[in-house]
Design a protein around this motif. Sequence first.
Motif, PDB file in Angstrom:
ATOM      1  N   ILE A  47       0.751  -0.824  -0.151  1.00 57.74           N
ATOM      2  CA  ILE A  47       0.169  -0.057   0.295  1.00 57.74           C
ATOM      3  C   ILE A  47       1.393   1.544   0.101  1.00 57.74           C
ATOM      4  CG2 ILE A  47      -2.050  -1.146   1.420  1.00 57.74           C
ATOM      5  CD1 ILE A  47      -0.652   0.329   3.503  1.00 57.74           C
ATOM      6  N   ARG A  48       0.143   2.506   0.233  1.00 56.48           N
ATOM      7  CA  ARG A  48       1.085   3.590  -0.164  1.00 56.48           C
ATOM      8  C   ARG A  48       0.471   4.571   1.063  1.00 56.48           C
ATOM      9  NH1 ARG A  48       1.182   3.861  -6.466  1.00 56.48           N
ATOM     10  NH2 ARG A  48       3.527   2.716  -6.207  1.00 56.48           N
ATOM     11  N   ILE A  49       1.275   5.129   1.699  1.00 57.18           N
ATOM     12  CA  ILE A  49       1.566   5.838   2.621  1.00 57.18           C
ATOM     13  C   ILE A  49       1.381   7.731   2.197  1.00 57.18           C
ATOM     14  CG2 ILE A  49       0.396   3.978   4.118  1.00 57.18           C
ATOM     15  CD1 ILE A  49       2.856   5.456   6.026  1.00 57.18           C
ATOM     16  N   LYS A  50       1.076   8.607   2.507  1.00 57.52           N
ATOM     17  CA  LYS A  50       1.753  10.100   2.544  1.00 57.52           C
ATOM     18  C   LYS A  50       1.350  10.164   4.587  1.00 57.52           C
ATOM     19  CE  LYS A  50       1.056  14.449   0.543  1.00 57.52           C
ATOM     20  NZ  LYS A  50       0.664  15.457  -0.305  1.00 57.52           N
ATOM     21  N   LEU A  51       2.735  10.558   5.391  1.00 56.42           N
ATOM     22  CA  LEU A  51       3.310  10.745   5.844  1.00 56.42           C
ATOM     23  C   LEU A  51       2.571  12.653   6.773  1.00 56.42           C
ATOM     24  CD1 LEU A  51       5.881   9.858   7.339  1.00 56.42           C
ATOM     25  CD2 LEU A  51       3.993   8.085   7.671  1.00 56.42           C
ATOM     26  N   GLU A  76       3.177   4.019  17.327  1.00 59.87           N
ATOM     27  CA  GLU A  76       1.934   3.775  16.617  1.00 59.87           C
ATOM     28  C   GLU A  76       2.688   3.842  15.130  1.00 59.87           C
ATOM     29  OE1 GLU A  76      -1.283   6.748  16.946  1.00 59.87           O
ATOM     30  OE2 GLU A  76      -0.615   7.297  19.636  1.00 59.87           O
ATOM     31  N   LEU A  77       2.755   4.190  14.374  1.00 60.36           N
ATOM     32  CA  LEU A  77       2.754   3.643  13.136  1.00 60.36           C
ATOM     33  C   LEU A  77       3.879   2.509  12.779  1.00 60.36           C
ATOM     34  CD1 LEU A  77       2.257   4.436  10.332  1.00 60.36           C
ATOM     35  CD2 LEU A  77       4.935   5.747  10.279  1.00 60.36           C
ATOM     36  N   ASP A  78       5.175   2.261  14.157  1.00 55.43           N
ATOM     37  CA  ASP A  78       6.113   1.724  13.449  1.00 55.43           C
ATOM     38  C   ASP A  78       5.106   0.054  14.182  1.00 55.43           C
ATOM     39  OD1 ASP A  78       8.189   3.053  12.705  1.00 55.43           O
ATOM     40  OD2 ASP A  78       9.019   2.759  13.765  1.00 55.43           O
ATOM     41  N   LEU A  82       4.405  -3.656  12.153  1.00 51.97           N
ATOM     42  CA  LEU A  82       5.164  -4.901  12.764  1.00 51.97           C
ATOM     43  C   LEU A  82       3.906  -5.727  12.777  1.00 51.97           C
ATOM     44  CD1 LEU A  82       7.473  -6.177  14.786  1.00 51.97           C
ATOM     45  CD2 LEU A  82       6.478  -5.249  17.028  1.00 51.97           C
ATOM     46  N   GLN A  83       2.659  -4.971  13.452  1.00 53.50           N
ATOM     47  CA  GLN A  83       1.146  -6.078  13.153  1.00 53.50           C
ATOM     48  C   GLN A  83       1.189  -6.463  11.998  1.00 53.50           C
ATOM     49  OE1 GLN A  83      -1.912  -3.957  14.646  1.00 53.50           O
ATOM     50  NE2 GLN A  83      -3.384  -5.263  13.194  1.00 53.50           N
ATOM     51  N   TYR A  84       0.992  -5.477  11.066  1.00 49.18           N
ATOM     52  CA  TYR A  84       0.587  -6.133  10.021  1.00 49.18           C
ATOM     53  C   TYR A  84       2.279  -6.963   8.889  1.00 49.18           C
ATOM     54  CZ  TYR A  84      -3.840  -4.611  10.081  1.00 49.18           C
ATOM     55  OH  TYR A  84      -5.118  -3.846  10.638  1.00 49.18           O
ATOM     56  N   GLY A  85       3.597  -6.888   9.234  1.00 47.21           N
ATOM     57  CA  GLY A  85       4.083  -7.478   9.161  1.00 47.21           C
ATOM     58  C   GLY A  85       5.162  -7.001   7.724  1.00 47.21           C
ATOM     59  N   VAL A  86       5.325  -5.932   8.184  1.00 48.34           N
ATOM     60  CA  VAL A  86       5.734  -4.610   7.082  1.00 48.34           C
ATOM     61  C   VAL A  86       7.097  -5.258   6.853  1.00 48.34           C
ATOM     62  CG1 VAL A  86       7.040  -2.354   6.014  1.00 48.34           C
ATOM     63  CG2 VAL A  86       3.925  -2.812   7.122  1.00 48.34           C
ATOM     64  N   ALA A 122      -1.982 -11.448   5.913  1.00 49.68           N
ATOM     65  CA  ALA A 122      -3.085 -11.958   5.292  1.00 49.68           C
ATOM     66  C   ALA A 122      -4.680 -11.707   5.674  1.00 49.68           C
ATOM     67  CB  ALA A 122      -3.561 -13.765   6.317  1.00 49.68           C
ATOM     68  N   ALA A 123      -4.459 -10.121   6.150  1.00 44.46           N
ATOM     69  CA  ALA A 123      -5.460  -9.360   6.299  1.00 44.46           C
ATOM     70  C   ALA A 123      -5.955  -8.676   4.753  1.00 44.46           C
ATOM     71  CB  ALA A 123      -5.076  -8.129   7.612  1.00 44.46           C
ATOM     72  N   ASP A 124      -7.200  -8.162   4.899  1.00 45.48           N
ATOM     73  CA  ASP A 124      -7.803  -7.851   3.777  1.00 45.48           C
ATOM     74  C   ASP A 124      -6.973  -6.855   3.650  1.00 45.48           C
ATOM     75  OD1 ASP A 124      -9.929  -5.683   3.195  1.00 45.48           O
ATOM     76  OD2 ASP A 124     -10.232  -7.903   2.234  1.00 45.48           O
ATOM     77  N   ILE A 125      -6.600  -5.999   2.179  1.00 41.52           N
ATOM     78  CA  ILE A 125      -6.456  -4.770   2.032  1.00 41.52           C
ATOM     79  C   ILE A 125      -7.058  -3.677   3.117  1.00 41.52           C
ATOM     80  CG2 ILE A 125      -6.742  -4.257   0.189  1.00 41.52           C
ATOM     81  CD1 ILE A 125      -4.316  -3.260  -0.677  1.00 41.52           C
ATOM     82  N   ARG A 126      -8.225  -3.364   2.588  1.00 41.50           N
ATOM     83  CA  ARG A 126      -8.444  -3.279   2.594  1.00 41.50           C
ATOM     84  C   ARG A 126      -8.651  -2.067   4.165  1.00 41.50           C
ATOM     85  NH1 ARG A 126     -10.672  -5.811  -0.779  1.00 41.50           N
ATOM     86  NH2 ARG A 126     -11.829  -5.340  -2.597  1.00 41.50           N
ATOM     87  N   GLU A 127      -9.025  -3.848   5.142  1.00 44.76           N
ATOM     88  CA  GLU A 127      -8.475  -3.412   6.315  1.00 44.76           C
ATOM     89  C   GLU A 127      -7.206  -3.215   6.926  1.00 44.76           C
ATOM     90  OE1 GLU A 127      -7.107  -6.267  10.064  1.00 44.76           O
ATOM     91  OE2 GLU A 127      -8.631  -7.423   8.607  1.00 44.76           O
ATOM     92  N   ILE A 128      -6.515  -3.389   6.415  1.00 44.94           N
ATOM     93  CA  ILE A 128      -4.892  -3.218   6.540  1.00 44.94           C
ATOM     94  C   ILE A 128      -4.867  -0.962   6.086  1.00 44.94           C
ATOM     95  CG2 ILE A 128      -2.220  -2.386   5.082  1.00 44.94           C
ATOM     96  CD1 ILE A 128      -2.376  -5.241   4.920  1.00 44.94           C
ATOM     97  N   VAL A 129      -6.003  -1.115   4.784  1.00 46.42           N
ATOM     98  CA  VAL A 129      -5.899   1.159   4.284  1.00 46.42           C
ATOM     99  C   VAL A 129      -6.552   1.352   5.786  1.00 46.42           C
ATOM    100  CG1 VAL A 129      -6.752   2.369   2.783  1.00 46.42           C
ATOM    101  CG2 VAL A 129      -5.616   0.102   1.948  1.00 46.42           C
TER     102      VAL A 129
END
Length: 802
Positions: A47-51, A76-78, A82-86, A122-129
């Motif tokens: 995904i892409r994020i903008k700080l 919080e971001l880090d 970790l939670q989503y295995g970045v 394995a989480a849904d990409i929508r949930e991650i976004v």
Amino acid sequence: MPRLKTLLTLLLVIFGTLGLAAAPSFGERPFIDIFQVPDSAMEQGHIRIKLSEANSALAQGFRYQDGALASFGLEELDALNLQYGVKKISPVFGDVSKNLKWGWRHVEWGLHLWFELEYDSAADIREIVMAYRDLAKDVQWAEPEYKKTLLSVNQDEVAAIAENLSRWTPNDPRYGEQWHYHNTGQTGGTVDADIDLPEAWDIEKGHPDVIVDVQDGGFQIDHPDLDLNKWVNPGEIAGNGIDDDANGYVDDVNGYNFVNGNATIVGHFHGTHVAGTIAAENNNSIGVSGIAGGNGTTRGVSLMSTQVFTDASSGGFETAPIYGADNGAAISQNSWGYTNVGAYDQVVLDAIDYFNANGGGTVMDGGITIYAAGNSESSGQWYPGCYSGTLAVAATTHEDTKAWYSNYDTWVDVSAPGGETSVTAEGVLSTYTGSSYNFLQGTSMACPHTSGVAALVVSFAHRNSRTLSNTELADILINTTDDHYAVNQSYIGQLGSGRINAYSALLATDPTLPSVSITAPAGGSVHDLNSVITITATASDTDGYITGVAFYIDDVLKSTDTSSPYAWVWNTAGYAGGAHSIKVIATDDDANTATRSVTVTLLAPPDEGFESGDFTLYPWVNNSSVPWTVQSSEVFSGTYAAKSGAITDNNSTTLSLPVVVSSAGNISFWYKVSSESNYDFLRFYIDEVQQGSWSGSAGWSEASYPVTSGSHTFAWTYSKDSSVANGSDCAWLDHIIFPPMGTYYAPPRNLTAASGNGYVNLAWDAPASGTPSNYKVYRDGSYLASTGGLTYSDTNVVNDTN
């Protein structure tokens, strides 16, 4: 180490202070409900994020190992990473500190705040976004990457056509087969259903200073009909492994391959076909002709390749326009679109806005971004073509009718030949990989016709010392088309202004006319009533000289200057507040004229315009959990304006001011909103009574309300509902004019009293604003004492009396 630290500090200062280019300006960002977008339309695994803007300095200081960042250093971001295995954090637009040439501008546009996160979850990409969007303090936006596709048609048919065409000899002149340039009825079509290219060539054939960025599959750099018109980066040396021009890319001699992350352009059938339509070499006794391909002796326009498609993959749609603008491209050619209606990447739209503001190179003021409308045979919001920052192109046939596959809608700007290959020769003929030629069909083929005509227009103007603006170029392309609606009755108003005409476009670019521009003040600027404004203009004439420049205010002639530099000083005393037009008319020795105008606004100076850069001028109360800020990227007047806090769902942020109004009057202010319409609101209150409410996407507007004398509290609150964000999801406040006011002192808070036998102990909290040096204590209205503390003991009370 001290020396390195000093260098980094200097870089940060440079990036923060050099602002010589166009100020960042972004177009609309319609809301995408990602829960309605199918999985097939989204790239998985990243995904892409903008700080947030508050992290700008932090992002400028990031240092990367092998192009990746270990962590953000934001708790919080880090933790969410970790939670989503970045597993990889990459700057979308590269390491800004390595881009010594344009890094400061990338910072100004916030490009350094964009990051790609590759994850293993394995989480849904929508949930991650949505989880990243919830980190409002650290992240201002998160989005998936939506899939794109090239906009030609029937790839299986293309392969079959290529096999059949192998018997053709590529070296034979094949211009006569290009009906789309000059339609004589050779394919059974309608005579003159073409772009009138032979007539246009009598005027212009292309200038090498004009760079066209082909954002597509890479074109075959060594194709015998393209190799002499390829762009060569003047600051780069091939094959030396060094970033010679300090633009952040190594060995980028002819462009850059953003899919593979290197400077090796891999020839792709689609990009090669598109490039040939724009500028295949003319009069070289082989193959086909290009619209702006030169005359065989003099080169045509320069073709830059920013490769975003290969046979196996794609990527770099957000970085390619930045590269093009930073390296002098005037035209961004894009024959691709999204696979799902209504889908877009905000980061891609940001990049389009950047190109439009900073492209143009040495030949044009700003860049122009041209997109294919799409091949879904439908209307609807097909991005990026429907975006306001682009010029969108639909496709027509050899009979001038809408091609069966072409999208259509009111957002289409023009049409151009795209062909139909149900009969091979009725397609568009152009260069092809393998140093060959081929017929293809699609809005992909219509789009480069428009880019080629645009390149001719810019070449003609530039050759004759006239610099067009991107707006002027778009107007010329749109206003010089041939009306084709007689054969498109079912699509009236949905195929643009008509089918493009190269000859008419060049006639509208008459270089013998004088040229004039207003260099100051800037259009849309706000000035104080009764101030003095210096108006300056530049003017030139290619076949003679300027006899004078006349200055008008509200269409009333005020002065004429006959010598360069042209200027007039406008004393605004006596003019009413509001919008006023400034117009200049240049006249040459042939009595030809050129006109430019801008609109400025005269207003009484604000009592509060946040020009202190903070909230210290008045006793503002700004204690929401996510407070308002003072920023400079979006203002109505001056340098600063207040912006609502970056709240999350079901939250609000309030900026308030307690005042004492000495006599009845009005409070006025300017506001701007960018929110989900009818759900997220900016509201204004006087003494907790709502006076006004605004939602949706609204530009700067003025509000004014009556106020009685006495003590009051003004409050501005931005609030969000339970879900969904749209636009910038915030509000701005500027240029406040208060009613007549006396001095206001904020009261102490939370006064308590503890009594005993013959005494009373008082305690209180400091005011919400201000820093009092002492407090006065009264008993039954009579003054007792002053204290600098927050407590006082009265030991002279009478039990049961005081």
